[in-house]
Design an enzyme around this catalytic site. Structure first.
Site, PDB file in Angstrom:
ATOM      1  N   GLU A  16      22.868 -49.441  62.627  1.00 21.47           N
ATOM      2  CA  GLU A  16      22.209 -48.775  63.740  1.00 21.47           C
ATOM      3  C   GLU A  16      23.197 -48.653  64.900  1.00 21.47           C
ATOM      4  O   GLU A  16      23.834 -47.646  65.055  1.00 21.47           O
ATOM      5  CB  GLU A  16      20.942 -49.537  64.138  1.00 21.47           C
ATOM      6  CG  GLU A  16      20.101 -48.750  65.126  1.00 21.47           C
ATOM      7  CD  GLU A  16      18.612 -48.955  64.954  1.00 21.47           C
ATOM      8  OE1 GLU A  16      18.174 -49.668  64.055  1.00 21.47           O
ATOM      9  OE2 GLU A  16      17.866 -48.350  65.761  1.00 21.47           O
ATOM     10  N   TRP A  36      12.060 -44.481  77.337  1.00 20.60           N
ATOM     11  CA  TRP A  36      13.389 -44.281  76.734  1.00 20.60           C
ATOM     12  C   TRP A  36      14.044 -43.087  77.429  1.00 20.60           C
ATOM     13  O   TRP A  36      15.033 -43.255  78.149  1.00 20.60           O
ATOM     14  CB  TRP A  36      13.261 -44.054  75.227  1.00 20.60           C
ATOM     15  CG  TRP A  36      13.311 -45.330  74.438  1.00 20.60           C
ATOM     16  CD1 TRP A  36      14.344 -45.746  73.638  1.00 20.60           C
ATOM     17  CD2 TRP A  36      12.319 -46.377  74.377  1.00 20.60           C
ATOM     18  NE1 TRP A  36      14.044 -46.982  73.098  1.00 20.60           N
ATOM     19  CE2 TRP A  36      12.826 -47.385  73.524  1.00 20.60           C
ATOM     20  CE3 TRP A  36      11.078 -46.566  74.961  1.00 20.60           C
ATOM     21  CZ2 TRP A  36      12.119 -48.565  73.241  1.00 20.60           C
ATOM     22  CZ3 TRP A  36      10.371 -47.732  74.692  1.00 20.60           C
ATOM     23  CH2 TRP A  36      10.889 -48.706  73.843  1.00 20.60           C
ATOM     24  N   GLU A  45      16.085 -59.639  68.793  1.00 19.62           N
ATOM     25  CA  GLU A  45      15.374 -58.363  68.924  1.00 19.62           C
ATOM     26  C   GLU A  45      13.879 -58.578  69.122  1.00 19.62           C
ATOM     27  O   GLU A  45      13.234 -57.887  69.880  1.00 19.62           O
ATOM     28  CB  GLU A  45      15.593 -57.533  67.660  1.00 19.62           C
ATOM     29  CG  GLU A  45      14.831 -56.224  67.621  1.00 19.62           C
ATOM     30  CD  GLU A  45      15.211 -55.366  66.428  1.00 19.62           C
ATOM     31  OE1 GLU A  45      15.661 -55.947  65.405  1.00 19.62           O
ATOM     32  OE2 GLU A  45      15.071 -54.137  66.513  1.00 19.62           O
TER      33      GLU A  45
HETATM   34  C1  BGC Z   1      16.168 -50.089  67.935  1.00 18.97           C
HETATM   35  C2  BGC Z   1      15.745 -50.276  69.327  1.00 18.97           C
HETATM   36  C3  BGC Z   1      15.078 -49.113  69.868  1.00 18.97           C
HETATM   37  C4  BGC Z   1      13.935 -48.779  68.978  1.00 18.97           C
HETATM   38  C5  BGC Z   1      13.127 -47.607  69.415  1.00 18.97           C
HETATM   39  C6  BGC Z   1      14.997 -49.698  67.100  1.00 18.97           C
HETATM   40  O1  BGC Z   1      15.367 -49.419  65.803  1.00 18.97           O
HETATM   41  O2  BGC Z   1      16.838 -51.189  67.431  1.00 18.97           O
HETATM   42  O3  BGC Z   1      16.128 -51.322  70.020  1.00 18.97           O
HETATM   43  O4  BGC Z   1      14.764 -49.136  71.201  1.00 18.97           O
HETATM   44  O5  BGC Z   1      14.316 -48.643  67.639  1.00 18.97           O
HETATM   45  O6  BGC Z   1      11.892 -48.001  69.470  1.00 18.97           O
END
Ligand code: BGC
Length: 915
Positions: A488, A555, A767
């Site tokens: 990612e 976001w 996370e």
């Molecule tokens: C990421 C995030 C991101 C999110 C969106 C995830 O896969 O790791 O931190 O903000 O997706 O909701």
């Protein structure tokens, strides 16, 4: 220590141009200059300055400012002074210093600094873009190991040239689609890695500038380059194929400009006279790792007089249509190294090293083994209960480096074009125990400088702060990424915005975010939608983040929050000016698609309060909570726009955005506020957003705060917010008079809490709250990073409210600021320093029973409104004397609740009070 006026000289330091120390090759035609003045004298301040900029150091020394002499300017300004001299041209070298005068009539002159201008127009670029002839792979690597051609095989390029005389100055400009590493005369050029860094390569590509004066010499020279994939052609994010920008072909452009002492100029540019070949790196990719066969090293290839007859000519290819721009942020570098804290052989020939810290970077391997020994280095963040590496959470990232020994003595290897997120390292392939010294962890990140330090009496809280700092170190790598380990590592806009204030307390992130904001705007759609990730990857015609993701509440709103925050923290109005039109377009899009002041965002995603408890990770669905969150962000965007419009002197727009704010706020109340002060959506985050974004009528604010506390109490004093709410939790509790609850949450160490991971050995922020629990072990591996800074946004609160270092609501940039610590049960002391654009602020308090000792340092040329925690005015002492209405540099201006308020000038103050 009551220092009075003296003739003591002030010191000038931290000379910076566009936030950077002596940057080379910038392309800002009106760069801004900043400096810091220091003095231990109370009330020391700058009353005037004079900037001189000259074309040579000699001229500057003789005060012959042929580029710019600002003359004496009566002003206290020390930051963002806009260059206003002779128009700057490509390659101008600018030497500067500043002379300042203080209020006591003293003056001082700084040391010299400089910046240089890069090539400013397309016509300055004479070099051709070159690529390797694919034949080098076919005839060589393809034959040995065909499967290794996926991921990409970095190519080597070289060129020899004559320098006909003594060199005055040699400058090298380089750019690539891919990543380069450059060498001259057997030595590496520069200390940066992963250059050029990540941008939307369809729109702009960075070039970098190096001073190579001392790396070249009269006579025969060699320039050598290794070119790898990186973001351009390697795997990015969770994508199943490479080449997200449309091409697997990496290319390179180098332009060397050499000025000889006799005035001659020599140019060496990439073109088909360069030769290419394969080298020891068989395969390299950020996600997959690197395979390096040391037996294939080409000894002497980066030095002059090397037989390169069997190398093939490089191919000239079309130059990109994207603009070439200077990189305006600190480059990525190896910033520190870490030795392992333990080594275990968990089964025959399988060695596990623990670095004791989760990092982003790579392993420096040191081995002595026979030629052909194949050492596999695998990386992981955690261990399974049986002691093996836990790697399921890496998803498709193979995160494996392979080193094939050449034999004959000790060999040291560091990969070139990959990085991993890891605390544990597994070595296999060695027929003996390699020992602890075989592995060193190299921490790789954008070289932002440290700004803040936090320490208090609670070791768990100290570790919590440090975990946030480490997650920042590990994820501020060219762009603010969500995580550093799995497939990612994207510039998720929501994560970045929720953590931005914490980030700015930890490190100086002004240049870093100035660069990234360009990526965010580059990814905006023609309609105005800001992306959910930036830089954009090409996914067809329109612009947005990966997989076309854009527009999510919390976001995409980073497109407004980031410029606003950088302006507030660093006093930088240029960033809001530069992105103004993009921000207006975003709000126009929200307005077009949402009616009556409610943002239901049907055309955008909505991640809600991502990873709250109970969690909901669907992002295309809608719910009242998600609509509430989106509407709250809309209101806040509008309020921020009104504020920024005022600063830019756009009065009419300020009015329009203020009206927008009022309309959305009214809709929010209509839709979700009940008469008894409860919200119809009763989550912690719903209350927090309503409070933080000022969405409630003044007279009812206390009641929702009580409902929030009830909610926390009902969970037996636990939090339940996700990414969006968490940063507001303790600040809002504090500001609504519930400091005791905020401290209680801080010190809670049962699941879910900030200290739960700390109690279980976390060295970075996880996370999710339940990444690992005693009860369930690891959470599902599909989304379980152990290095994600978002839930670490509590760092902001530690600085702002525990230490009390806070912006002045009316003045950005910390030239005037507020000091107001909230002392709470559970901490006996807190010691904090924070380097601002104006120097170091310090706040250190210690309690002893009812007595509070608080010492503060206010940098020269700044002032602060200081809130001294105290029961009554009469028992406040400052530097051992009772604080009367007025003292040297300090004036009492009133009382608010449990604080005595004073206006103070710069200097050190030591208070004692009863709380
Ligand atoms: C990421 C995030 C991101 C999110 C969106 C995830 O896969 O790791 O931190 O903000 O997706 O909701």
């Amino acid at each position: 220590m009551n220092s009075s006026r003296s003739s003591e000289q002030i010191q000038i330091s931290h000379l910076r141009c566009e936030y950077l120390v002596a940057p080379l090759g910038i392309d800002e035609r009106e760069p801004r200059l900043s400096w810091v003045i220091a003095s231990s004298r109370r009330g020391a301040r700058q009353t005037a300055f004079r900037l001189r900029v000259a074309s040579t150091p000699e001229k500057l020394a003789a005060e012959e400012a042929d580029f710019w002499d600002s003359g004496r300017v009566e002003s206290s300004q020390t930051t963002h002074v806009v260059y206003a001299g002779k128009p700057l041209c490509s390659r101008d070298f600018c030497h500067w210093h500043v002379e300042v005068w203080d209020e006591a009539g003293n003056s001082a002159i700084s040391t010299h600094s400089h910046w240089s201008m890069g090539p400013l127009t397309q016509s300055d670029w004479a070099a051709k873009w070159i690529a390797a002839d694919p034949e080098i792979i076919r005839r060589d690597i393809g034959a040995i190991a065909p499967s290794l051609t996926e991921p990409g095989t970095p190519a080597l390029f070289r060129r020899e040239f004559e320098v006909p005389g003594a060199i005055k100055r040699a400058t090298l400009y380089a750019s690539a689609r891919g990543l380069f590493e450059l060498r001259a005369h057997g030595k590496r050029i520069g200390t940066d890695v992963f250059a050029p860094e990540w941008t939307d390569y369809d729109k702009r590509i960075h070039y970098r500038t190096y001073d190579v004066t001392t790396m070249l010499a009269p006579g025969r020279n060699a320039l050598a380059a290794t070119l790898g994939d990186g973001w351009w052609s390697g795997y990015v994010g969770w994508q199943e194929t490479r080449a997200r920008y449309g091409s697997l072909e990496n290319s390179l452009m180098i332009q060397i400009e050499i000025e000889l002492v006799d005035g001659q100029k020599v140019f060496v540019n990439t073109d088909s006279s360069w030769r290419c070949n394969t080298g020891p790196i068989l395969a390299s990719d950020f996600m997959m790792g690197e395979t390096y066969d040391a037996r294939r090293e080409r000894i002497g290839w980066d030095e002059a007089v090397y037989p390169d007859k069997d190398w093939l000519p490089a191919r000239e290819i079309a130059a990109p249509t994207a603009s070439l721009v200077a990189q305006r942020s600190e480059p990525v570098r190896v910033m520190e190294t870490i030795e392992p804290v333990s080594l275990k052989e968990i089964s025959s020939g399988v060695f596990i090293y623990d670095l004791g810290q989760n990092i982003a970077g790579w392993v420096r391997l040191r081995v002595k083994a026979p030629a052909g020994t194949r050492v596999a280095i695998r990386h992981g963040e955690r261990l399974n209960p049986d002691g093996t590496l836990y790697r399921e959470n890496l998803r498709r990232a193979k995160a494996t480096d392979v080193y094939i020994c050449k034999g004959g003595g000790e060999e040291i290897y560091e990969p070139y074009f990959t990085f991993h997120g890891f605390q544990y390292v597994e070595l296999t392939g060695l027929p003996f125990n390699p020992g602890a010294a075989a592995v060193t962890g190299c921490v790789v990140r954008s070289a932002t400088s440290d700004a803040g330090r936090f320490e208090c009496s609670h070791t768990g809280v100290n570790r919590l702060w440090l975990n946030g700092l480490w997650s920042q170190r590990d994820n501020f790598l060219s762009v603010p990424t969500d995580c550093s380990q799995r497939d990612e590592r994207l510039g998720w806009t929501g994560d970045a915005q929720v953590f931005l204030r914490t980030a700015s307390y930890n490190m100086d992130v002004a240049a870093f975010f100035t660069k990234w904001m360009v990526d965010v705007e580059d990814a905006q759609t023609a309609d105005g939608i800001f992306p959910d990730t930036a830089p954009r990857l090409r996914e067809g015609g329109n612009y947005t983040g990966l997989d076309g993701l854009g527009g999510a509440a919390g976001w995409a709103d980073a497109g407004i929050i980031v410029p606003w925050t950088i302006w507030r923290v660093y006093g930088d109005s240029r960033i809001i000016e530069r992105h103004w039109n993009a921000m207006v377009k975003w709000l126009a899009w929200i307005e077009r698609h949402n009616h009556d002041g409610l943002r239901v965002n049907e055309l955008g995603n909505n991640y809600g309060d991502w990873l709250c408890i109970p969690g909901d990770t669907s992002f295309r669905t809608h719910s009242p909570m998600k609509n509430l969150l989106a509407t709250a962000y809309w209101a806040d965007d509008a309020a921020k726009m009104a504020e920024m419009a005022r600063v830019l002197g756009r009065e009419a727009e300020a009015g329009r955005f203020q009206v927008m704010f009022e309309k959305v706020r009214a809709a929010f109340q209509r839709e979700w506020l009940r008469e008894d002060g409860r919200l119809t959506v009763e989550t912690q985050t719903a209350y927090l957003l309503a409070l933080a974004f000022d969405l409630l009528p003044e007279d009812v604010r206390a009641r929702p705060a009580e409902h929030l506390v009830k909610n926390i109490k009902a969970l037996n004093w636990h939090l339940s917010t996700g990414f969006i709410g968490i940063g507001h939790l303790n600040p809002q509790l504090m500001l609504t008079g519930h400091a005791d609850v905020a401290y209680r949450l801080l010190l809670q160490d049962d699941y879910p809490s900030w200290l739960y991971p700390v109690k279980h050995g976390a060295t970075t922020i996880w996370e999710r709250w339940n990444g690992w629990t005693e009860h369930d072990g690891f959470f599902l591996s599909q989304m379980n990073s152990f290095n994600h800074y978002s839930l670490g946004s509590v760092g902001e609160w530690l600085f702002r409210h525990v230490a009390g270092i806070e912006l002045d609501p009316a003045m950005p940039g910390f030239q005037k600021f507020v000091l107001r610590p909230f002392i709470g049960e559970g901490l006996e002391f807190a010691r904090t320093s924070y380097r601002t654009m104006h120097g170091m602020i310090e706040s250190e308090w210690r309690r002893d029973g009812k007595d509070l000792f608080w010492s503060i340092c206010i940098p020269a040329n700044t002032s602060a409104r200081v809130h001294v925690p105290s029961k009554s005015d009469t028992d406040v002492m400052e530097s051992d004397t009772r604080l009367e209405k007025q003292g040297v540099g300090i004036q009492v201006s009133g009382r608010k609740g449990n604080f005595l308020i004073c206006e103070t000038t710069s200097g050190v103050y030591k208070f004692k009070s009863t709380i």
